[in-house]
Enzyme design. Structure first.
Site, mmCIF file in Angstrom:
data_model
loop_
_atom_site.group_PDB
_atom_site.id
_atom_site.type_symbol
_atom_site.label_atom_id
_atom_site.label_comp_id
_atom_site.label_asym_id
_atom_site.label_seq_id
_atom_site.Cartn_x
_atom_site.Cartn_y
_atom_site.Cartn_z
ATOM 1 N N SER A 3 0.840 -1.197 0.000
ATOM 2 C CA SER A 3 0.000 0.000 0.000
ATOM 3 C C SER A 3 0.877 1.249 0.000
ATOM 4 O O SER A 3 1.632 1.485 -0.924
ATOM 5 C CB SER A 3 -0.952 -0.030 1.199
ATOM 6 O OG SER A 3 -1.890 1.007 1.139
ATOM 7 N N ASP A 5 -2.850 6.172 -3.630
ATOM 8 C CA ASP A 5 -1.636 5.584 -3.076
ATOM 9 C C ASP A 5 -1.151 4.480 -4.013
ATOM 10 O O ASP A 5 -1.664 4.326 -5.125
ATOM 11 C CB ASP A 5 -1.898 5.054 -1.663
ATOM 12 C CG ASP A 5 -2.875 3.880 -1.648
ATOM 13 O OD1 ASP A 5 -3.602 3.693 -2.642
ATOM 14 O OD2 ASP A 5 -2.916 3.152 -0.638
ATOM 15 N N ASP A 32 -1.387 1.137 -4.211
ATOM 16 C CA ASP A 32 -2.236 0.049 -4.696
ATOM 17 C C ASP A 32 -3.647 0.502 -5.045
ATOM 18 O O ASP A 32 -4.524 -0.320 -5.304
ATOM 19 C CB ASP A 32 -2.283 -1.103 -3.685
ATOM 20 C CG ASP A 32 -3.076 -0.769 -2.428
ATOM 21 O OD1 ASP A 32 -2.943 0.364 -1.939
ATOM 22 O OD2 ASP A 32 -3.815 -1.642 -1.943
ATOM 23 N N ASP A 84 -6.148 2.046 -3.410
ATOM 24 C CA ASP A 84 -7.338 1.959 -2.561
ATOM 25 C C ASP A 84 -7.532 3.185 -1.674
ATOM 26 O O ASP A 84 -8.502 3.262 -0.923
ATOM 27 C CB ASP A 84 -7.333 0.675 -1.724
ATOM 28 C CG ASP A 84 -6.292 0.670 -0.609
ATOM 29 O OD1 ASP A 84 -5.374 1.517 -0.636
ATOM 30 O OD2 ASP A 84 -6.395 -0.200 0.274
#
Length: 478
Positions: free
Chosen positions: A100, A239, A241, A243
């Site tokens: 992340s 960000d 990834d 999400d």
């Protein structure tokens, strides 16, 4: 150390690749098979972000799933919510290889059952099974990553092209801060489909850790400069990834994630909103929705959404202070019905905000000002050991006088909330909230007050005191 945090398994990449990553995927497979969530041979989708360590960890993940009797389907570089959406559609499991927003030398794994994110109970079971196989390692010979299945990205794009068909961005200039976001191309596609002139910004050769809840000063300055130099109406990004959303207004000023959540709740006409205690304290319900507060982390938000369902609510959303939006029920829009997506999503809150502002002829800054929320800010101390975090939080919890000592000079203490970390409310309505990160060796600090000046001063003082008090042996003062 490799461990589950607020959202998924996290650790140093070298540690994950040394065996624990493979062991945890095997444990996930074993847990899903034993509980009947997955049958032998069932599909498990695998995606990854753009970290240097992610291809190798994805190869280990695919090998672990195959060795466990499941059928891995590689979806390539993909946003986490797109992978989760496809898994829900197919009734499949999923594993996302991503750290992340945390630094590039770290990585992680996010696990999904066929009905959505794993719960805290699943995490405990998987961790226990992984410990049983702590000595296991990935095979020395791993297959190459296969060509990715691109259906998941196509379905994710179709979801939002259908729900937002009107060119509300006609005549607008929207910057897409690409860095190393897996959602960069998707944002370019959607912003263009909505009619905007897209300006590509800041693409990176290596991985850039963008924490949308604590944007660093250099990034904040770049956003302002880009907005000015390119005459932009908005800047959008996510960000690593995909999400957590990042949205900046026409001045380059960041729109906080909790403000995005409130805008989305109003746009989607939610009747129940679930959000952690770290979200803006000015969000108190109303606007036709009941508010549920939780601990930090998507598993806790999901628990709150389940409670909202049990209470009879039918239009349920959740969001975190980082802006990630979860949909817990079908949501009817004039153009389509959004199916539930009970995992953090970055694209939907961005589209809700752009449509709310530009569809009403407003600038983004005016839309946000109209929310009339208290000023909030957040920061973090990186490389702050878990031992120091534990010592500080234990000391604060032992005696209210310790809290008053910590606050000395900042204002009178009027209340405390230890739902997650410690939130200290002051007599002037301001607040400081301390919380050890669940994902990394960091201490997070959140501040709120009626003015930005007071908020900034509280945040700076909070971070300074965290550092100072943690360095005092035994936390003795005076």
């Amino acid at each position: 150390m490799v461990a589950f945090g607020t959202s998924g398994l996290r650790g140093l990449a070298v540690d994950l690749l040394a065996g624990p990553g493979y062991a945890h995927v095997c444990a996930f497979a074993r847990h899903m098979l034993a509980g009947g969530s997955l049958a032998p041979g069932a599909k498990v989708l695998v995606g990854r972000d753009l970290r240097a360590s992610s291809p190798e960890l994805a190869r280990q993940t695919i090998a672990a799933l195959a060795q466990s009797g499941l059928t891995p389907v590689y979806c390539g570089v993909i946003p986490t919510p797109a992978l989760a959406l496809q898994a829900l559609k197919l009734g499949a499991g999923a594993v996302m290889v991503t750290g992340s927003h945390i630094p590039a030398d770290r990585n992680g794994l996010k696990f999904y059952r066929p009905d959505g994110e794993i719960a805290k109970a699943d995490e405990r079971a998987i961790a226990a099974l992984a410990r049983e196989n702590a000595g296991s390692a990935a095979p020395s010979e791993l297959p190459r990553l296969p060509p990715p299945d691109d259906e998941a990205v196509a379905a994710y794009l179709a979801r939002y092209r259908t729900a937002f068909p009107q060119p509300v961005l006609q005549g607008k200039r929207v910057g897409v801060y690409r860095h190393s976001s897996v959602a960069a191309d998707i944002l370019v596609d959607l912003a263009g489909a909505l009619g905007s002139e897209v300006v590509r910004l800041g693409e990176s050769d290596g991985f850039v850790a963008v924490d949308t809840e604590a944007i660093d000063a250099r990034t904040a300055d770049r956003l302002k400069a880009w907005s000015r130099d390119h005459r932009l109406d908005a800047i959008i990004s996510t960000d690593g990834d995909g999400d957590r959303p990042l949205l900046a207004d026409e001045t380059g000023r960041i729109v906080r994630g909790d403000a995005l959540g409130l805008i989305s709740a109003r746009f989607l006409k939610a009747d129940a909103v679930v959000t952690p205690v770290t979200s803006n304290p000015g969000i108190v319900g109303g606007d036709g929705f009941r508010l549920f507060r939780t601990k930090v982390g998507s598993p806790f938000v999901l628990e709150g959404m389940a409670a909202a369902t049990a209470a009879g609510h039918r239009a349920i959303i959740g969001f975190e202070a980082n802006g990630g939006l979860l949909i817990g029920s079908p949501i009817a829009l004039p153009t389509a019905e959004l199916e539930p997506l009970p995992t953090r999503d970055s694209v939907l809150p961005i589209l809700c905000a752009l449509t709310s502002a530009f569809g009403a002829g407003l600038e983004l800054s005016a839309l946000v000002a109209g929310l009339e929320l208290p000023a909030c800010a957040s920061g973090r101390l990186e490389n702050f050991s878990r031992d120091d975090s534990e010592r500080l939080m234990t000391w604060l919890s032992e005696d209210e006088e310790n809290v008053r000592t910590f606050l000395g000079g900042l204002g009178d203490l009027s209340g405390m909330d230890d739902t997650d970390g410690l939130q200290m409310t002051l007599s002037d309505g301001g607040s400081l909230h301390l919380r050890p990160s669940g994902n990394a060796p960091e201490m997070r600090c959140y501040a709120s007050a009626q003015s930005e000046e007071r908020t900034s001063a509280l945040l700076a003082a909070g971070l300074e005191r965290i550092r100072r008090f943690a360095q005092v042996p035994g936390l003795k003062t005076g």
